[in-house]
Motif scaffolding. Structure first.
Motif, mmCIF file in Angstrom:
data_model
loop_
_atom_site.group_PDB
_atom_site.id
_atom_site.type_symbol
_atom_site.label_atom_id
_atom_site.label_comp_id
_atom_site.label_asym_id
_atom_site.label_seq_id
_atom_site.Cartn_x
_atom_site.Cartn_y
_atom_site.Cartn_z
ATOM 1 N N LEU A 67 -2.003 -5.714 -2.057
ATOM 2 C CA LEU A 67 -2.155 -4.285 -2.326
ATOM 3 C C LEU A 67 -3.566 -3.793 -2.035
ATOM 4 O O LEU A 67 -3.766 -2.602 -1.760
ATOM 5 C CB LEU A 67 -1.804 -3.989 -3.791
ATOM 6 C CG LEU A 67 -0.353 -4.198 -4.197
ATOM 7 C CD1 LEU A 67 -0.175 -3.966 -5.693
ATOM 8 C CD2 LEU A 67 0.579 -3.276 -3.406
ATOM 9 N N LEU A 68 -4.539 -4.699 -2.080
ATOM 10 C CA LEU A 68 -5.915 -4.311 -1.793
ATOM 11 C C LEU A 68 -6.195 -4.221 -0.305
ATOM 12 O O LEU A 68 -6.986 -3.379 0.140
ATOM 13 C CB LEU A 68 -6.878 -5.312 -2.439
ATOM 14 C CG LEU A 68 -7.019 -5.238 -3.961
ATOM 15 C CD1 LEU A 68 -7.858 -6.398 -4.475
ATOM 16 C CD2 LEU A 68 -7.633 -3.910 -4.386
ATOM 17 N N PHE A 100 -0.452 2.179 -3.583
ATOM 18 C CA PHE A 100 -0.704 2.971 -4.786
ATOM 19 C C PHE A 100 -1.875 2.403 -5.581
ATOM 20 O O PHE A 100 -2.640 3.153 -6.208
ATOM 21 C CB PHE A 100 0.561 3.002 -5.658
ATOM 22 C CG PHE A 100 0.912 1.674 -6.282
ATOM 23 C CD1 PHE A 100 0.461 1.335 -7.549
ATOM 24 C CD2 PHE A 100 1.689 0.744 -5.588
ATOM 25 C CE1 PHE A 100 0.772 0.118 -8.125
ATOM 26 C CE2 PHE A 100 2.008 -0.481 -6.157
ATOM 27 C CZ PHE A 100 1.546 -0.797 -7.424
ATOM 28 N N PHE A 101 -2.035 1.059 -5.544
ATOM 29 C CA PHE A 101 -3.109 0.455 -6.328
ATOM 30 C C PHE A 101 -4.470 0.821 -5.750
ATOM 31 O O PHE A 101 -5.418 1.102 -6.493
ATOM 32 C CB PHE A 101 -2.920 -1.061 -6.367
ATOM 33 C CG PHE A 101 -3.808 -1.749 -7.382
ATOM 34 C CD1 PHE A 101 -3.595 -1.582 -8.734
ATOM 35 C CD2 PHE A 101 -4.866 -2.549 -6.971
ATOM 36 C CE1 PHE A 101 -4.409 -2.204 -9.675
ATOM 37 C CE2 PHE A 101 -5.681 -3.175 -7.896
ATOM 38 C CZ PHE A 101 -5.452 -3.003 -9.252
ATOM 39 N N LEU A 128 -7.484 2.850 -7.636
ATOM 40 C CA LEU A 128 -8.883 2.401 -7.673
ATOM 41 C C LEU A 128 -9.811 3.463 -7.117
ATOM 42 O O LEU A 128 -10.894 3.708 -7.664
ATOM 43 C CB LEU A 128 -9.032 1.099 -6.869
ATOM 44 C CG LEU A 128 -8.293 -0.131 -7.399
ATOM 45 C CD1 LEU A 128 -8.541 -1.329 -6.478
ATOM 46 C CD2 LEU A 128 -8.709 -0.473 -8.821
ATOM 47 N N ALA A 129 -9.402 4.108 -6.031
ATOM 48 C CA ALA A 129 -10.232 5.157 -5.434
ATOM 49 C C ALA A 129 -10.374 6.342 -6.385
ATOM 50 O O ALA A 129 -11.465 6.931 -6.509
ATOM 51 C CB ALA A 129 -9.623 5.606 -4.103
ATOM 52 N N GLU A 130 -9.289 6.694 -7.059
ATOM 53 C CA GLU A 130 -9.351 7.807 -8.013
ATOM 54 C C GLU A 130 -10.290 7.465 -9.170
ATOM 55 O O GLU A 130 -11.115 8.289 -9.579
ATOM 56 C CB GLU A 130 -7.955 8.128 -8.548
ATOM 57 C CG GLU A 130 -7.937 9.326 -9.496
ATOM 58 C CD GLU A 130 -6.535 9.652 -9.985
ATOM 59 O OE1 GLU A 130 -6.405 10.493 -10.901
ATOM 60 O OE2 GLU A 130 -5.557 9.060 -9.459
ATOM 61 N N MET A 157 -7.343 6.112 -15.702
ATOM 62 C CA MET A 157 -7.661 5.561 -14.388
ATOM 63 C C MET A 157 -8.783 4.528 -14.423
ATOM 64 O O MET A 157 -9.101 3.928 -13.393
ATOM 65 C CB MET A 157 -8.039 6.687 -13.425
ATOM 66 C CG MET A 157 -6.848 7.462 -12.914
ATOM 67 S SD MET A 157 -5.658 6.444 -11.971
ATOM 68 C CE MET A 157 -4.361 6.199 -13.191
ATOM 69 N N MET A 158 -9.363 4.301 -15.592
ATOM 70 C CA MET A 158 -10.304 3.187 -15.725
ATOM 71 C C MET A 158 -9.561 1.860 -15.899
ATOM 72 O O MET A 158 -10.134 0.792 -15.658
ATOM 73 C CB MET A 158 -11.237 3.403 -16.919
ATOM 74 C CG MET A 158 -12.179 4.599 -16.795
ATOM 75 S SD MET A 158 -13.304 4.511 -15.374
ATOM 76 C CE MET A 158 -12.551 5.750 -14.289
#
Length: 362
Positions: free
Chosen positions: A153-154, A159-160, A164-166, A333-334
């Motif tokens: 996913l990275l 979506f992950f 992370l970007a958000e 989102m953290m």
């Protein structure tokens, strides 16, 4: 003949007087001694030397003196099954406020006499806090598969990666708040390290024993003793992410609008620093390994704590109604960032502890 009977009576009485007391009497005497203990006085404790406090700390935590007004019903003493040659007795006890407890006395026979091993409130019979399902091979293989999925996913749009970007965007938006949180929490951790490094050896032994007991009660010790890195990593992730980042940081921040998360983790970082202070004399390789672990795992707690700060700041700026949804979004989102850090930290921690034992024969 009369002299003979007098001698028999005399020696019989002397033997009766010299006979050791029955275990019931020893248990009753131990309970009366426990009741006679003065309640803990913080002012008196603060006047003692660190060595004295550390010697008494395990007993204070495991078996503190009863509060004034505690009563015990000696007439309802019950003998319970004991392990081996030990004897156990329980008594109904009433604490102030009509709080009912069970007082337990454990005796063990030594040199022909019964010695008190422990007297205090009966411990709750609790199993390890880590679920048994996480100790099995299925969980270990599942964690390996989850880690591989995270890597996929990275490296691919997913979506992950968007999560992370958000989350990273919110960190940049609240850059000063995040930096301040890092400074405060790592500063408290450093204070704990300095304090631990300057404690007397008896304190180091006491704190180390308490930490080992805590790890054993969690059930993590079993996983690390198994020699299975994946098994140790999955129980580490459970304890650090589920119990640490989600329950006691995210959950606390959620219900307190971020405020209590700083207080809880401030105390946590200070306490965590104490045992790490004992490693200041370790070899450079060990120090570097521990430093990497601290930077990776504790940063997860820092980010979720900062998310609580973002929540509060957003509510203040936008108002409760308009800011509620974006504020909780920032806190939530953290968690993906914390999860990624703690997955990496779990593998790393398990590897640096287990692999040297396996290859070094320790």
């Amino acid at each position: 003949m009369r002299t003979f009977f007098l001698l028999v009576l005399f020696f019989g009485a002397a033997q009766a007087q010299n006979a050791p007391p029955r275990p019931e009497a020893v248990a009753d005497r131990a309970v009366r001694g426990w009741l006679a203990q003065p309640p803990l006085n913080p002012l008196a404790l603060s006047s003692r030397s660190p060595e004295e406090v550390c010697r008494e700390l395990p007993a204070l935590l495991d078996n503190p003196a009863p509060p004034a007004g505690t009563t015990v019903n000696f007439g309802n003493r019950v003998e319970r099954p004991g392990e081996g040659a030990a004897r156990r007795y329980t008594y109904p006890a009433t604490f102030p406020g009509e709080r009912l407890e069970v007082l337990e006395v454990t005796l063990r026979r030594s040199d022909g006499r019964w010695q008190v091993e422990r007297v205090g409130v009966q411990r709750a019979l609790q199993g390890p806090t880590i679920p048994d399902v996480l100790q099995g091979p299925t969980a270990a293989w599942g964690f390996g598969a989850l880690s591989a999925l995270l890597v996929y996913l990275l490296v691919r749009p997913s979506f992950f990666r968007r999560w992370l970007a958000e989350g990273w965007g919110y960190i940049r938006e609240h850059r000063r708040l995040t930096i301040a949180t890092i400074v405060v929490l790592y500063g408290l951790f450093s204070l704990g390290v300095v304090t631990g490094a300057n404690l007397p050896p008896v304190c180091a032994r006491t704190i180390t024993e308490l930490v080992e007991q805590g790890v054993a009660q969690l059930g993590a010790a079993q996983a690390y003793e198994s020699g299975n890195v994946a098994r140790a990593a999955v129980v580490t992730l459970y304890q650090n992410f589920v119990m640490g980042a989600v329950v006691t940081t995210y959950g606390v921040a959620f219900i307190s609008l971020g405020v209590l998360a700083y207080l809880v983790n401030g105390a946590r970082f200070l306490a965590l620093g104490l045992p790490f202070g004992f490693l200041t004399q370790a070899d450079p390789v060990t120090l570097i390994a521990v430093l990497i672990l601290i930077l990776v795992e504790l940063m997860a707690y820092v980010l979720v704590t900062a998310g609580g700060g973002m929540l509060l700041v957003t509510l203040v700026r936008k108002g409760f109604v308009a800011g509620l949804r974006p504020a909780f979004r920032k806190l939530t989102m953290m968690l993906p960032l914390a999860f990624l850090l703690l997955v990496v930290g779990a593998w790393y921690e398990a590897a640096v502890i287990i692999l040297p034992r396996l290859f070094g024969g320790g």
